[in-house]
Design a protein around this motif. Sequence first.
Motif, PDB file in Angstrom:
ATOM      1  N   TYR A 150     163.753  17.651 122.963  1.00  0.00           N
ATOM      2  CA  TYR A 150     164.907  17.346 121.846  1.00  0.00           C
ATOM      3  C   TYR A 150     165.064  15.518 121.766  1.00  0.00           C
TER       4      TYR A 150
ATOM      5  N   ASP B 257     167.698  26.574 119.920  1.00  0.00           N
ATOM      6  CA  ASP B 257     166.517  26.952 120.483  1.00  0.00           C
ATOM      7  C   ASP B 257     166.872  28.398 121.117  1.00  0.00           C
TER       8      ASP B 257
ATOM      9  N   SER C 228     159.979  31.754 120.424  1.00  0.00           N
ATOM     10  CA  SER C 228     158.914  31.427 121.005  1.00  0.00           C
ATOM     11  C   SER C 228     158.323  32.922 121.804  1.00  0.00           C
TER      12      SER C 228
ATOM     13  N   SER D 288     156.222  32.612 123.974  1.00  0.00           N
ATOM     14  CA  SER D 288     155.749  31.997 125.365  1.00  0.00           C
ATOM     15  C   SER D 288     156.458  32.846 126.338  1.00  0.00           C
TER      16      SER D 288
ATOM     17  N   ALA E  77     157.291  26.938 120.180  1.00  0.00           N
ATOM     18  CA  ALA E  77     158.431  26.407 119.708  1.00  0.00           C
ATOM     19  C   ALA E  77     158.493  24.899 119.816  1.00  0.00           C
ATOM     20  N   LYS E  78     157.480  24.414 121.023  1.00  0.00           N
ATOM     21  CA  LYS E  78     157.502  22.928 121.237  1.00  0.00           C
ATOM     22  C   LYS E  78     157.442  22.291 120.219  1.00  0.00           C
TER      23      LYS E  78
END
Length: 410
Positions: A135, A214, A245, A247, A108-109
């Motif tokens: 962001y 997010d 994500s 992660s 997602a980064k």
Amino acid sequence: MALVNDHFLKLPNNYLFADIAKKVNAFKAMHPKVDVISLGIGDVTQPLAPAVIEAIHKAADEMATRQGFRGYGPEQGYDFLRDAILKNDFLPRGIHLDRDEVFINDGAKSDTGNIQELVRWDNSIGVTDPIYPVYIDSNVMIGRAGVQENGRWSNVLYMPCNAENGFVPQLPDRRVDVIYLCYPNNPTGTVISKAELRKWVNYALKNDTLIFYDAAYQAYIQDDEIPHSIYEIRGARKCAIEFHSYSKTAGFTGVRCGYTIVPKEVTAATLDGERIPLNPLWNRRQCTKFNGTSYISQRAAEAIYTPEGKQQVKETINYYMQNAKKMLTTLRGLGFECYGGENAPYIWAKTPETSSSWKFFEEMLYGAHVVCTPGVGFGPSGEGYVRFTAFGSHEQTDEALHRIENWLKK
Ligand SMILES: *Cc1c(COP(=O)(O)O)cnc(C)c1O
């Protein structure tokens, strides 16, 4: 002569975690025999689920055969994973999305950083404060954030989240073009209720604002009333793009996979007022700049949605949440005002009256040999707080809490 993009030069040189590492290394150089425990890292520590490992092996074996070999995949991701996402992450919550509204990413980064390319450089942005630095920094790089004065960017609207407002950000009193929200929140570990999130969606619809949402920590939500997706709110598919994500969900920080939802109804305006759907724009952007997430990572992600995978991933999340529970109990017992930690792997603790974030960080490093993250590193409203993460092993977490107890009793 190539002229540099001088917006990059406005970014503060030092990155939070590099500063922390420097201070920890200085301590270690002076105290080589002391082992330091980190409750500061934002990385997971537990191994991948067996179902995921099995899928990785199987995918690797396929790649070793002429028939099974895969080269470039679809830039948007393989259908097997997009369908598993729709069926498991959205349909059970009553959210109906189309396959082509799902874009598989490499975490997602990348997408939370890249998404701002879809709007003009002169849009105004708003963020809750403190916040995940990606962001703001990604907007700084393109010149959208203005200049920095006293730790604040001139063209960014900061919406403070602190103990005084119960970590519920107030709606802006003016209109903003783009708002970033992150729930469950990094760094504060706090969540947003459906009623509060509905206010943001209604604000966005009324003010023609785009929300970048997010949801990287949604898998940590324990309370059934807390929304896992902004699309649980009516009208959100007209105004919100959402990031997920694997992660933190499934320990994929080193595997790299997640996804972004860009509903077909989300639009942005031209200067003439024409509405342009962002889904085809994002697709165009991805096809130009991204060649897809690896086949092996996508098969690994698919395995999270099998019955065994779901069970195993849940066990690891429970493992971290047990840490969070212990940390909350112990830290509160020691007199700390703590937030978060109930639906997120982060605990946000108020430092004692006289201590700034960095002062407390150093005192605990030297006094207890435990590392936390100074809250001010996440934005001006983070001053006076520190973040503890629940991503350690049980043993390390217990030992760290023990040390903090002994240190404060001295
Ligand atoms: C960890 C994290 C992510 C996910 O990063 P990946 O690139 O998917 O590893 C996204 N948003 C926030 C707020 C995070 O803390």
